[in-house]
Design a protein around this motif. Structure first.
Motif, PDB file in Angstrom:
ATOM      1  N   SER A 899       8.843   1.378  -3.253  1.00 43.87           N
ATOM      2  CA  SER A 899       7.406   1.597  -3.151  1.00 43.87           C
ATOM      3  C   SER A 899       7.146   2.989  -2.611  1.00 43.87           C
ATOM      4  O   SER A 899       8.054   3.670  -2.122  1.00 43.87           O
ATOM      5  CB  SER A 899       6.756   0.545  -2.242  1.00 43.87           C
ATOM      6  OG  SER A 899       7.181   0.721  -0.899  1.00 43.87           O
ATOM      7  N   ASN A 900       5.894   3.405  -2.662  1.00 44.87           N
ATOM      8  CA  ASN A 900       5.502   4.722  -2.165  1.00 44.87           C
ATOM      9  C   ASN A 900       5.490   4.686  -0.639  1.00 44.87           C
ATOM     10  O   ASN A 900       4.720   3.929  -0.041  1.00 44.87           O
ATOM     11  CB  ASN A 900       4.117   5.079  -2.698  1.00 44.87           C
ATOM     12  CG  ASN A 900       3.771   6.544  -2.475  1.00 44.87           C
ATOM     13  OD1 ASN A 900       4.186   7.151  -1.499  1.00 44.87           O
ATOM     14  ND2 ASN A 900       2.996   7.109  -3.398  1.00 44.87           N
ATOM     15  N   TYR A 903       2.357   7.037   4.023  1.00 42.43           N
ATOM     16  CA  TYR A 903       1.322   6.263   4.712  1.00 42.43           C
ATOM     17  C   TYR A 903       0.078   7.105   4.975  1.00 42.43           C
ATOM     18  O   TYR A 903      -1.044   6.607   4.974  1.00 42.43           O
ATOM     19  CB  TYR A 903       1.908   5.758   6.039  1.00 42.43           C
ATOM     20  CG  TYR A 903       0.970   4.911   6.873  1.00 42.43           C
ATOM     21  CD1 TYR A 903       1.014   3.525   6.793  1.00 42.43           C
ATOM     22  CD2 TYR A 903       0.061   5.490   7.768  1.00 42.43           C
ATOM     23  CE1 TYR A 903       0.175   2.727   7.573  1.00 42.43           C
ATOM     24  CE2 TYR A 903      -0.785   4.713   8.539  1.00 42.43           C
ATOM     25  CZ  TYR A 903      -0.724   3.336   8.437  1.00 42.43           C
ATOM     26  OH  TYR A 903      -1.554   2.562   9.200  1.00 42.43           O
ATOM     27  N   SER A 909      -5.180   3.599   8.979  1.00 39.27           N
ATOM     28  CA  SER A 909      -5.896   3.981   7.761  1.00 39.27           C
ATOM     29  C   SER A 909      -4.913   4.534   6.739  1.00 39.27           C
ATOM     30  O   SER A 909      -4.907   5.734   6.435  1.00 39.27           O
ATOM     31  CB  SER A 909      -6.977   5.022   8.076  1.00 39.27           C
ATOM     32  OG  SER A 909      -7.929   4.507   8.982  1.00 39.27           O
ATOM     33  N   VAL A 911      -3.143   5.571   3.250  1.00 37.03           N
ATOM     34  CA  VAL A 911      -3.682   6.015   1.974  1.00 37.03           C
ATOM     35  C   VAL A 911      -3.545   4.886   0.961  1.00 37.03           C
ATOM     36  O   VAL A 911      -2.723   3.976   1.114  1.00 37.03           O
ATOM     37  CB  VAL A 911      -2.959   7.282   1.485  1.00 37.03           C
ATOM     38  CG1 VAL A 911      -3.152   8.425   2.477  1.00 37.03           C
ATOM     39  CG2 VAL A 911      -1.470   7.012   1.260  1.00 37.03           C
ATOM     40  N   ALA A 912      -4.357   4.948  -0.084  1.00 39.72           N
ATOM     41  CA  ALA A 912      -4.419   3.845  -1.045  1.00 39.72           C
ATOM     42  C   ALA A 912      -3.085   3.574  -1.723  1.00 39.72           C
ATOM     43  O   ALA A 912      -2.770   2.434  -2.070  1.00 39.72           O
ATOM     44  CB  ALA A 912      -5.492   4.143  -2.083  1.00 39.72           C
ATOM     45  N   ALA A 913      -2.271   4.619  -1.908  1.00 40.25           N
ATOM     46  CA  ALA A 913      -1.018   4.449  -2.647  1.00 40.25           C
ATOM     47  C   ALA A 913       0.130   3.944  -1.777  1.00 40.25           C
ATOM     48  O   ALA A 913       1.208   3.625  -2.292  1.00 40.25           O
ATOM     49  CB  ALA A 913      -0.607   5.770  -3.287  1.00 40.25           C
ATOM     50  N   GLN A 916       2.660   0.872  -2.487  1.00 38.45           N
ATOM     51  CA  GLN A 916       2.423   0.382  -3.841  1.00 38.45           C
ATOM     52  C   GLN A 916       3.708   0.533  -4.662  1.00 38.45           C
ATOM     53  O   GLN A 916       4.445   1.500  -4.496  1.00 38.45           O
ATOM     54  CB  GLN A 916       1.278   1.146  -4.500  1.00 38.45           C
ATOM     55  CG  GLN A 916      -0.076   0.898  -3.853  1.00 38.45           C
ATOM     56  CD  GLN A 916      -0.450  -0.573  -3.882  1.00 38.45           C
ATOM     57  OE1 GLN A 916      -0.520  -1.199  -4.948  1.00 38.45           O
ATOM     58  NE2 GLN A 916      -0.680  -1.147  -2.704  1.00 38.45           N
TER      59      GLN A 916
END
Length: 934
Positions: A899-900, A903, A909, A911-913, A916
């Motif tokens: 996965s990515n 952070y 908070s 990051v969205a990716a 993932q």
């Protein structure tokens, strides 16, 4: 460490004396058989004739029971079937036939004879005992029937190791992880000699076709003194031999790809086309004396790897072509002397090493070739003494080259493309190994001792970052725009060779010409063990081992090993076992090679930033054709010190202390359950420190500092002053790295296993492990990533997998149809969160944000069900045809393998990716096979 030299020499002398004076045996590829003969009143019977015969090869031995009614056969080959005949005047004879045994085992078969006047001689067809009653060792053995029937994806025999408790695929380098340890911490053995790549220490060297593997074993704890060079576990294979019967097979396994399910990341069927084909022939050259076996297997694979980066998403071609050949001859030199000679080779070429965030041009072309010549002689010197001698001569070559020229371009957490900065490279290793082991049966004491000597010579070339590497911070707009500074890279690194170092090795890696390595060393191992039957049903395993690598200054690698096995009722049905032992690993060659290649006069890298090196920082995507003016051989570069020479006391060999306790219970003649606890404490583990690392910086508030600010706090300055650490007389460095032996590790595991041996047309096995693995650093090549470059805190290990459940089995249905399955359920591997930007100014973008701990997140849990359905069609005589269909990942589960890790810099908070999926295991795939046997 010099204070330990004399004790080390003393132990060497003691063990060598034992090796010469006290014969011993190795059971890496053989087994010992023993038992007690009793009369109807359970009194012992001395002087009983016990005759053993291998009905497939003609091997025969015989001996008389001692004054306590005991017999003991040493170092027997596992190939074939055995019969045991018991005879004594006045008693009815008894024969046990159809017995098949496992390597590295000590089966116990007792007999109770009946009076001749009350009974006739009998023949009983049976099986070897299902429980070990004389060993503390925790291990799993996979026999030939399971090897042939299990649906193994890729037909890689090493995948069988996943059936054992505490074993799973390694998180980073390596084939496997045992007890939460690195892939480097396993020793691989074939037919009693090493099959490990010592350069990296993380993989087996010469592969074997599944069709030539007679038996496979994983030893996870309390292995005896004959095993070494591993603080984690032992993975061992025994190859097949010919018998008195001619046998042959030809086969093909086809995976056409068009029936496969869609890839979870692309939503499309990813093309995959693979054929594995081969043949095996075996039989007698001279019946009961000389036998042979030979095989060939080829693999052609055309697949596609999935790229998830939005820069170039999709599936792109990758290839693999592999050739494996195997031959082996066994010969009975005389009634009590047997020999074998084996030669095998493994050659493959591939294009791959991309996918996920790495674009297709970021992959490599690889070539890996190895071959091995191995021989063994087994001599029965007397009824109580057996000698085994083994040798090998092997060669290993590994070479990788790039698909495109440099530079390497890394958009952190977004995309990576261009030439791989770890290529080109080349390593070539030659090994000569000899070991001699003798066994002596003293009745209650079954002793062995021996010596194992290896000479390893290798050459290689490698220069990290020679292609040039541009790094863009996370969040940098893409693509690069020369008119927009917001799109500019934050760092550039390139490798060079110190002009003072002669380039003695040349490889065809134009336009690169690197300094290389050309070195050799010797390993010497001495060991002894006494398996003491204190009383019937209670055995102590008492051993000691000493290892010395001439490439390391460490001289006190002494390993005491103790264990016990208590057969409570003396009937082989309930065994309490446990032990404590010390297990040293080895100095794998990548460490001294790195110290040599990237030392004070060697290959080196310079790292530049736009702000710190204005006027010198290159214009993207250009790379330097020579060292830029103002950067001497040392100025601003990274150096790795030769710690073994500068501070021998600091170069220690990693080891583990292991404690185990458990119970094994036979539920029926063919069913057993075991419950064991394992505690492993790793010490002196390798880790890398920057001796010139900047001072700690508090990043928990979200603050950051520049590289210039961080460099101002480096203890030796940047560029460094003289004298430097350990009194080095050359300065001008930025990072001054050292691989130290200061790391610690911890593992605890509760292991449950249920096994049913084949009977009534089926077998099955289930293993469950509940565990926790922790350490202070995951591998020697990684550094502390938090706010403090010297802060190595105890945290979850990269190979920490708390829950592992594996179930496998086969059922033979009517009309010669068989069904086999493997079901695996595992917790996800840990994920180490990264900020994606350089928070503390140390030059790395892998800092962890705020207070987040190492490996504090996980991939999703994985579940895989593989099945096989086969049908055997009888033909004339012994000929038959088998057809088979395998389905891998039957449930089409999405199993995330990477996965990515980016952070972001603000805790709470992400990051969205972040986390993932960027890589997943294969979706449901089908394989069809046909096989002809005679």
């Amino acid at each position: 460490m010099t204070s330990f030299v004399e004790p080390g020499r003393l132990v060497c002398a003691v063990l060598l004396t034992a090796a010469l004076a006290t014969p011993a045996s190795a059971q890496v590829s053989t087994f010992d058989l023993s038992g007690t003969v009793l009369d109807p009143s359970n009194a012992v019977l001395p002087g009983v004739t016990v005759a053993l015969k291998n009905t497939k090869t003609g091997l025969a031995r015989a001996e008389l029971t001692d004054d306590r009614g005991r017999y003991h056969f040493i170092a027997l080959p596992v190939v074939g079937e055995y019969s045991i005949t018991i005879e004594l005047a006045g008693f009815a004879g008894e024969e046990r036939a159809g017995l098949v045994f496992q390597a590295n085992s000590k089966p116990v078969i007792d007999f109770t004879l009946k009076l001749a006047s009350l009974a006739e001689a009998t023949i009983v067809h049976g099986a070897a005992p299902i429980l070990e009653t004389r060993k503390a060792e925790l291990s799993l053995t996979v026999d030939q029937q399971k090897i042939e029937t299990m649906p193994l994806n890729g037909r890689n025999y090493l995948d069988l190791a996943n059936f054992a408790n505490g074993v799973h695929g390694a998180a980073t380098r390596g084939d496997l992880s045992v007890n939460g340890q690195l892939g480097r911490n396993i020793d691989y053995v074939v037919d009693g000699v090493s099959n490990k790549v010592i350069e990296w220490g993380d993989a087996s060297k010469t592969g074997l076709s599944l069709d030539v593997v007679q038996e496979f074993q994983v030893i996870t704890s309390q292995f005896s003194a004959e095993f070494g060079h591993s603080l984690g576990g032992i993975v061992s294979a025994v190859t097949k031999s010919g018998t008195n019967e001619f046998h042959g097979t030809g086969y093909i396994y086809d995976r056409p790809g068009r029936f496969d399910a869609k890839n979870a990341l692309t939503g499309t069927v990813t093309p995959f086309n693979q054929q594995q084909f081969g043949t095996v022939v075996s039989g007698p050259l001279v019946r009961n004396r000389t036998h042979f076996i030979g095989s060939y297997e080829g693999t052609n694979q055309d697949s596609q790897l999935v790229v998830t980066s939005v820069v170039q998403p999709g599936a792109f071609p990758a290839t693999l072509n592999r050739h494996q050949a195997f031959s082996k001859a066994t010969h009975r030199l005389a009634d009590n002397h047997n020999a074998q000679l084996r030669f095998n080779l493994d050659h493959n070429e591939n294009i791959g090493q991309f996918g996920g965030l790495v674009l297709p041009d970021g992959g490599t072309k690889g070539k890996r070739a190895s071959w091995e010549l191995q021989g063994t002689t087994t001599s029965v010197l007397s009824a109580k003494t057996v000698n085994e001698a083994r040798f090998q001569y092997s060669r290993f070559v590994n070479e990788t080259t790039n698909l495109v020229p440099g530079p390497r371009v890394i958009y952190t957490g977004f995309a990576t493309y261009g030439a791989n900065n770890g290529s080109p490279q080349d390593i070539r290793e030659n090994r000569v190994q000899f070991n001699d082991k003798l066994s002596r049966d003293f009745g209650a004491h079954r002793t062995f001792a021996g010596v194992d000597v290896s000479h390893i010579a290798k050459t290689g070339v490698f220069n990290a970052d020679a292609v040039g590497v541009y790094t863009f911070a996370a969040g940098t707009p893409y693509p690069f725009d020369a008119r927009n500074p917001a799109t500019f890279p934050t760092q550039f690194t390139q490798g060079f060779t110190d002009p003072r170092r002669p380039i003695s090795l040349h490889r065809d890696f134009a336009p690169f010409d690197f300094a290389g390595i050309d070195r050799s060393y010797v390993n010497v191992d001495l060991f002894a063990q006494d398996d003491w039957e204190v009383r019937r049903g209670f055995t102590l395993n008492l051993g000691a081992r000493y290892e010395k690598q001439t490439s390391s200054p460490d001289n006190n690698n002494i390993m005491p090993r103790t264990g016990f096995a208590w057969d409570i009722d003396k009937d082989g049905r309930t065994v309490v076992r446990g032990g404590f032992g010390r297990f040293y690993d080895q100095l794998f060659d990548n460490i001294p090679n790195t110290e040599d290649l990237f030392g004070i006069t060697g290959n080196f890298s310079i790292t530049l930033t736009p702000g710190g090196n204005p006027g010198v920082f290159p214009t993207f995507p250009a790379v330097f054709t020579a060292l830029p003016p103002g950067f001497g051989a040392a100025l601003g570069r990274t150096v790795t010190l030769d710690l073994g020479a500068l501070d021998p006391a600091a170069r220690k060999t990693p080891f583990s202390d292991q404690l185990t306790f458990g119970v094994a219970r036979e539920l029926a003649a063919d069913i057993a359950v075991t419950v064991d606890y394992t505690y492993l404490r790793g010490r002196d583990l390798f880790r890398t420190v920057d001796l010139n690392g900047p001072a700690a910086f508090d990043t928990t508030t979200g603050a950051s500092r520049s590289i210039a600010q961080a460099d101002a706090t480096r203890p030796y300055g940047s560029p460094s002053r003289v004298p430097g650490p350990y009194g080095i007389s050359e300065g001008g460095f930025k990072q001054i790295r050292a691989v130290v032996s200061e790391g610690n590790g911890w593992y605890q595991g509760l292991k449950l296993n249920l096994t049913k041996r084949f009977s009534q047309k089926h077998f099955y096995q289930a293993s469950y492990t509940l565990s926790r693995a922790e350490n202070e650093q995951d591998d020697f090549g990684s550094a502390a990533q938090g706010a403090d470059p010297f802060d190595f805190r105890r945290a979850r290990a990269s190979n920490d997998v708390p829950h592992i459940l594996v179930v496998n089995g086969t059922y033979v249905l009517p009309r010669a149809v068989s069904f086999s399955a493997i079901a695996s359920f595992r917790s996800g591997l840990p994920v180490d969160p990264q900020a994606g930007v350089d928070l503390n100014g140390d030059g790395f973008t892998t800092d962890r944000p705020g207070t987040l701990a190492r490996n504090s997140f996980r991939l999703p849990a994985s579940k895989t069900v593989d099945i096989s359905l086969g049908k055997t069609i009888a033909m004339s005589g012994a000929q038959h045809i088998e057809v088979r269909m395998d389905v891998f990942n039957l449930l089409d589960a999405t199993n995330v393998t990477q996965s990515n890790p980016v952070y972001g810099r603000v805790v709470g908070s992400p990051v969205a990716a972040f986390n993932q999926p960027i890589r997943v295991a294969n979706p449901r795939q089908l394989q069809f096979a046909a096989r002809y046997r005679f």
